[in-house]
Design an enzyme around this catalytic site. Sequence first.
Site, short mmCIF file in Angstrom:
data_model
loop_
_atom_site.label_atom_id
_atom_site.label_comp_id
_atom_site.label_asym_id
_atom_site.label_seq_id
_atom_site.Cartn_x
_atom_site.Cartn_y
_atom_site.Cartn_z
N ALA A 1 -33.75 -12.48 46.24
CA ALA A 1 -33.35 -11.24 45.48
C ALA A 1 -31.97 -10.89 45.91
O ALA A 1 -31.87 -10.87 47.21
CB ALA A 1 -34.60 -10.38 45.86
N GLY A 2 -31.32 -10.18 44.97
CA GLY A 2 -29.96 -9.46 45.22
C GLY A 2 -28.88 -10.44 45.07
O GLY A 2 -27.79 -9.73 45.22
N LYS B 1 -45.37 -17.19 45.71
CA LYS B 1 -44.51 -16.25 45.97
C LYS B 1 -45.25 -14.88 46.12
O LYS B 1 -45.43 -14.49 44.77
CB LYS B 1 -43.42 -16.33 45.28
CG LYS B 1 -42.09 -15.37 45.46
CD LYS B 1 -41.18 -15.20 44.50
CE LYS B 1 -40.27 -14.07 44.73
NZ LYS B 1 -39.11 -13.87 43.53
N GLY C 1 -32.49 -8.25 41.13
CA GLY C 1 -31.82 -8.08 40.18
C GLY C 1 -30.47 -7.16 40.18
O GLY C 1 -29.77 -7.02 39.34
N ASN D 1 -32.26 -15.81 40.33
CA ASN D 1 -32.59 -16.24 39.08
C ASN D 1 -31.32 -15.36 38.20
O ASN D 1 -30.53 -15.91 37.61
CB ASN D 1 -33.85 -15.23 38.72
CG ASN D 1 -34.42 -15.67 37.45
OD1 ASN D 1 -35.55 -15.78 36.93
ND2 ASN D 1 -33.58 -16.06 36.39
N THR D 2 -31.43 -13.86 38.35
CA THR D 2 -30.45 -13.30 37.47
C THR D 2 -28.96 -13.49 37.45
O THR D 2 -28.33 -13.72 36.44
CB THR D 2 -30.49 -11.56 38.03
OG1 THR D 2 -32.06 -11.62 37.68
CG2 THR D 2 -29.91 -10.94 36.75
#
Lengths: 65, 258
Positions: B184-185, B96, B157, B206-207
């Site tokens: 992301a996001g 990645k 994030g 993830n977050t």
Amino acid sequence: MNIIVNGENKNVSNDNMKEAMNELGFKELKCATALNGNFISVDDREFTTLKEGDKIEVLSPQQGG
Amino acid sequence: MKKFYGVEIESPLMLGTAQYPSPSILISCFKKSKASVATVSLRRESSASDSGNNFWSIIKELNVRILPNTAGCHTVKEAVTTAHMAREIFNTKWIKLEVIGEEDTLQPDVFGLVEASKILSDDGFEVFPYTTEDLVVADKLLNAGCKVLMPWGSPIGSGQGLNNIFGLKALRSHFPDIPMVIDAGIGLPSHATRAMELGFDAILLNTAIAKAGDPVTMAEAFSYAILSGSLGKEADPMEPRDMAVPSTPIFGKAFLDD
């Protein structure tokens, strides 16, 4: 010989990278290395000679997103 | 489902391994979310702590495919060197690729990204480039050797979801055969559903799970959300209309006015 390992000053007696890694306690660890910003494979460490002031990065698996 | 460099993943969720309250919660989140890919990173090791090997033993037990990242790299050289280190450690050609260009938004440096993608693709890597929804950049990444694209939903994030629906739809329709992962996001399960409804092939997050009040329940929510969006897309949704159309048949309706 003084070198910098992961940003910290270290003194090693070996100028052979593989031996220096062993001396620093990384022998048994799963880690990858770079010397002065260039990747050095596990197999190439024994053919790599260190010099005063060299910078080694020793990285291992960590959490990532 | 489209294949990622010839690999058909079991579920279209790629899950990060950072920021969980504990290793046991991380493991539970992977099980509940049904994620089939784990993203991991490389960081400085201390010979005294051996934290890397301890973490790696946990990840191996997840029995999922590994996608190492170059998170935190700001130059082509940093990213390329990190990718080589990751390939040796994790024994995978997948990477990645992140080349960060701006600190506040963690927006990719797309010029460096294209350059690093070319170097790594030529060296046998299978690159998952973290990019924007820009069509021209996407075209250059594909020409550089990438066979997968990973456009951002919004900044890493941030939990903002899909910031540019128009741009993402354009990207999806411009390259219909390229496997694409929204990376992301993503903040809510509904964001992931929307991305799948738009025709994207997988979600990387993830977050949103790791920092939820109840990560394990959120992991389960994402598994349903992604399945829902995926099935919704597959079922060929109706076209939106500007005006109302009655769904109940008019024929046979009683005439009750005087």
